[in-house]
Design an enzyme around this catalytic site. Structure first.
Site, PDB file in Angstrom:
ATOM      1  N   GLU A   1     -41.095  -8.481   0.437  1.00 38.36           N
ATOM      2  CA  GLU A   1     -41.166  -8.018   1.828  1.00 38.36           C
ATOM      3  C   GLU A   1     -41.260  -6.510   1.751  1.00 38.36           C
ATOM      4  O   GLU A   1     -40.291  -5.829   1.408  1.00 38.36           O
ATOM      5  CB  GLU A   1     -39.925  -8.483   2.608  1.00 38.36           C
ATOM      6  CG  GLU A   1     -40.103  -8.368   4.111  1.00 38.36           C
ATOM      7  CD  GLU A   1     -39.691  -7.014   4.644  1.00 38.36           C
ATOM      8  OE1 GLU A   1     -40.614  -6.180   4.855  1.00 38.36           O
ATOM      9  OE2 GLU A   1     -38.499  -6.779   4.839  1.00 38.36           O
TER      10      GLU A   1
ATOM     11  N   CYS B   1     -38.870  -1.840   8.569  1.00 40.53           N
ATOM     12  CA  CYS B   1     -40.207  -2.169   8.072  1.00 40.53           C
ATOM     13  C   CYS B   1     -41.084  -2.753   9.164  1.00 40.53           C
ATOM     14  O   CYS B   1     -42.295  -2.524   9.201  1.00 40.53           O
ATOM     15  CB  CYS B   1     -40.114  -3.126   6.890  1.00 40.53           C
ATOM     16  SG  CYS B   1     -39.102  -4.574   7.196  1.00 40.53           S
TER      17      CYS B   1
END
Length: 464
Positions: free
Chosen positions: A231, A265
């Site tokens: 990720e 993110c």
């Protein structure tokens, strides 16, 4: 040996604690213990594992204020958000404790008088987790909860800047009754990480972090024929095609953007606004951002009123440098974007910024701004907005808003992302899978898909 793992009060720059790297002998022992525990933990009934994981959940909930104080001090999480992250982490552990039995049920392929064939879901063994500083508990919970319930054992390497958070998690695991070797915190070096990945007893690695770190770990895992879940970064588009209340639309967008001081993110890093409402939106954004005041993170209870420090001096310096690069390339800095001096000079404070007119296609346009920077882009049509939204190397999350019936949903079908929200940001709950496409990585965490990564989907066929 150098004290590479350092906890620093990001509001003052004061070193709170220092921790030595693990020795090679420490890593060897951790590997031995994790491997030795894998057989017994994997053979433990899922009901017994669930009892222990529920105790983990309980402790996160009970200690949310204490845990929140650690991350507020150690990486600047605003006090309005910090206890909630700990509580949410407990929710994730509880979710998997409650649902793992269902998620791991056998898939029946054939059941006749002659034979029965099923797909079983079985643990694979020891895993390595490499976790980031920006959500010190939540990121660990996403990885650890489903894998503990699957019966895998975990070696957890946390970020060098959040050792107190890492130790707090390890303490919870111990006090909840997680057996020795099933969850082990390691203050490993980068060289030791490579050694762990190469070790034949380790079956996979999960990393949440930068694109650069992801590329390095993916290469190491691939060379060792190990599965990886990554990720990585994101430059999520947040598209506003129309709105009946521009002020509310701006406040909603900024509240999401400024969460965790812009260090998420999947934050809405590129806000794309139709020209009909662009000027009003930018004016409102500048008004709100320009009025924000600096504050100790222990006092930031509304991100639309005050802002705290960034997570490190390096993070603060980088975002200021990116803003300067954008301006030098022709962008307009509407407000903010400076390191603070005076009483805040020793901390890692950067005034939140609004940037417009960034040249699409320039080098800086394609960079991820990991901090309190609001980028706003003007478009004249849905087609232009979609092209701009997808013009990124990343593909984590995305959102689109419109007042006309069906317009946003139709637009969203064309978005290239792992998570899409229509008239909302993509929801973040324990039930909803999280992950991206393109250079945002691969694999999924959370929800039922979170139990489908590091698992042996074993065909089991019996002739009767």
């Amino acid at each position: 040996m150098s004290n590479a793992y350092r906890s620093i009060d990001v509001a003052t720059g004061t070193v709170l604690s220092e921790h030595d790297h693990a020795t090679d002998a420490d890593i060897s022992t951790a590997l031995d213990n994790a491997h030795n525990a894998a057989a017994s933990w994997g053979a433990t009934s899922i009901e017994e594992r669930a009892e222990i994981v529920r105790r983990v959940a309980d402790l996160f909930a009970e200690r949310q204020d204490e845990l929140g104080a650690i991350i507020t001090r150690e990486m600047g999480k605003p006090v309005a958000e910090a206890p909630g992250e700990a509580e949410f982490s407990g929710d994730i552990f509880r979710y998997y404790a409650d649902h793992a039995a269902k998620f791991t049920e056998d898939l029946v392929l054939e059941d006749t008088a002659e034979s029965r064939s099923v797909v079983q879901r079985r643990p694979v063994g020891t895993l390595l987790g490499i976790m980031p500083w920006n959500y010190p508990y939540y990121q660990v919970a996403r990885f650890a909860a489903p894998n503990l319930m699957l019966g895998n054992t975990i070696l957890l390497k946390h970020a060098e800047s959040v050792p107190e958070s890492a130790l707090a998690i390890a303490k919870i695991m111990e006090q909840a009754g997680v057996p020795e070797g099933v969850y082990t915190n390691i203050f490993a070096t980068h060289d030791q990480i490579a050694t762990i990945i190469e070790d034949p007893r380790v079956q996979g690695v999960s990393l949440t972090g930068s694109e650069r770190a992801g590329a390095a770990i993916a290469a190491q895992a691939g060379s060792a024929l190990k599965k990886a879940v990554l990720e990585l970064g994101g430059s999520d588009p947040y598209v506003i095609l129309s709105s009946d209340d521009i002020r509310a639309a701006a406040r909603n967008a900024l509240e999401i953007r400024l969460e965790n001081t812009g260090q998420a993110c999947n934050s809405n890093k590129r806000i794309i606004v139709h020209e009909d409402i662009y000027d009003e939106f930018v004016d409102e954004a500048v008004h709100i951002i320009g009025a924000l005041t600096p504050s100790d993170p222990t006092k930031v209870d509304n991100v639309l009123e005050a802002f705290g420090p960034m997570s490190s001096e390096g993070a603060a310096d980088k975002i200021v440098a990116q803003i300067k690069t954008a301006v030098d390339a022709g962008a307009t800095l509407r407000t903010g974007g400076q390191r603070l001096g005076g009483e805040y000079a020793e901390g890692f404070f950067v005034s939140p910024a609004v940037l417009t007119d960034i040249e699409v296609g320039s080098d800086i346009y394609y960079e991820e701004f990991f901090g309190p920077v609001v980028q706003v882009y003007k478009v004249s049509s849905d087609e232009e907005a979609l092209q701009l939204a997808n013009d990124t190397q990343y593909g984590l999350g995305s959102s689109v808003f419109a007042t006309e019936k069906g317009r946003a949903e139709k637009f969203a079908e064309g978005l290239q992302a792992g998570m899409v929200g229509v008239n909302q940001a993509p929801p973040e709950t324990e039930e909803m899978p999280f992950g991206g496409v393109k250079r945002s990585g691969y694999g999924r965490e959370l929800g039922p898909l979170g139990m489908d990564e590091f698992v042996n989907k074993r065909l089991f066929s019996v002739k009767k």
